[in-house]
Scaffold this active site. Structure first.
Site, short mmCIF file in Angstrom:
data_model
loop_
_atom_site.label_atom_id
_atom_site.label_comp_id
_atom_site.label_asym_id
_atom_site.label_seq_id
_atom_site.Cartn_x
_atom_site.Cartn_y
_atom_site.Cartn_z
N LYS A 13 0.82 -1.21 0.00
CA LYS A 13 0.00 0.00 0.00
C LYS A 13 0.85 1.26 0.00
CE LYS A 13 -2.24 -0.98 3.78
NZ LYS A 13 -1.44 -2.14 4.18
N ARG A 127 12.61 -9.42 2.51
CA ARG A 127 12.94 -8.01 2.71
C ARG A 127 13.90 -7.85 3.89
NH1 ARG A 127 7.92 -3.98 3.08
NH2 ARG A 127 7.82 -4.59 5.26
N ARG A 150 0.49 -9.17 13.36
CA ARG A 150 -0.15 -8.01 12.71
C ARG A 150 -1.19 -8.48 11.69
NH1 ARG A 150 3.73 -4.32 10.01
NH2 ARG A 150 1.99 -2.88 9.95
#
Length: 197
Positions: A13, A127, A150
């Protein structure tokens, strides 16, 4: 153009929000940033937020909506804005809708990033490895266990937000697992439809 980007953490996003900002010249509204700014400027709503945070409590939806309402009055948001990470709950979505309606405004499109959660966890792990290999600090959110928590929190809280907008014909799904450029193309197609509608 008033947009909401919905999707779990790590779905891309933020990357797409930056592209929308560059393309349309509209600001990205982060509730966290707006909250800190309101507190720093000691606005009326900022003082209320400060008192709540000083008491160790979570800032209410009413205060967050007040901060969003103040922010969209600023000149750079007159052409529109991108909301990323808000609304997080059905109550926030309803309050946001009411606040916008009171100003004769509405959300043009809600872009829902559909993702494969296991692949998303792999993406986050990669990542983290890439950051380590480059000698860069690893974001604390890039810990797979933290990230999985999360995701659970996202599903529990935010799962009801997408249907709220879907029922109003404003929610559009995209493949968040596609390449960055492909995701941008999907968003462009949706926005052309939303503006034409």
């Amino acid at each position: 153009m008033r947009l909401i980007l919905l999707g779990p953490p790590g779905a891309g996003k933020g990357t797409q929000a930056q592209r929308l900002i560059d393309k349309y010249g509209i600001p990205q509204l982060s509730t966290g940033d707006m909250l800190r700014e309101a507190v720093a400027k000691q606005t009326e709503i900022g003082k209320r937020a400060q008192a709540v945070m000083d008491a160790g409590q979570l800032v209410s939806d009413e205060i967050v909506i007040g901060i969003v309402a103040d922010r969209i009055e600023q000149p750079d948001a007159r052409k529109g804005f991108v909301l990323d990470g808000f609304p997080r709950t059905l109550a926030q979505a309803e309050a946001l809708d009411q606040m916008l309606q009171s100003r004769n405004l509405s959300i043009d499109a809600v872009i829902e990033f559909k993702v494969d959660e296991e692949k998303l966890v792999e993406r986050i792990e990669k990542r983290a490895r890439d950051a380590e290999a480059a000698g860069l600090p690893v974001r604390k959110d890039d810990n797979p266990d933290v990230f999985r928590r999360r995701l659970v929190e996202f599903r529990a809280l935010t799962a009801a937000v997408a249907p709220f907008y879907r029922e109003r014909g404003r929610s559009f799904e995209i493949d968040g697992m596609a390449s960055i450029d492909e995701v941008s193309t999907q968003i462009d197609t949706i926005l052309k439809q939303a503006v034409a509608a």
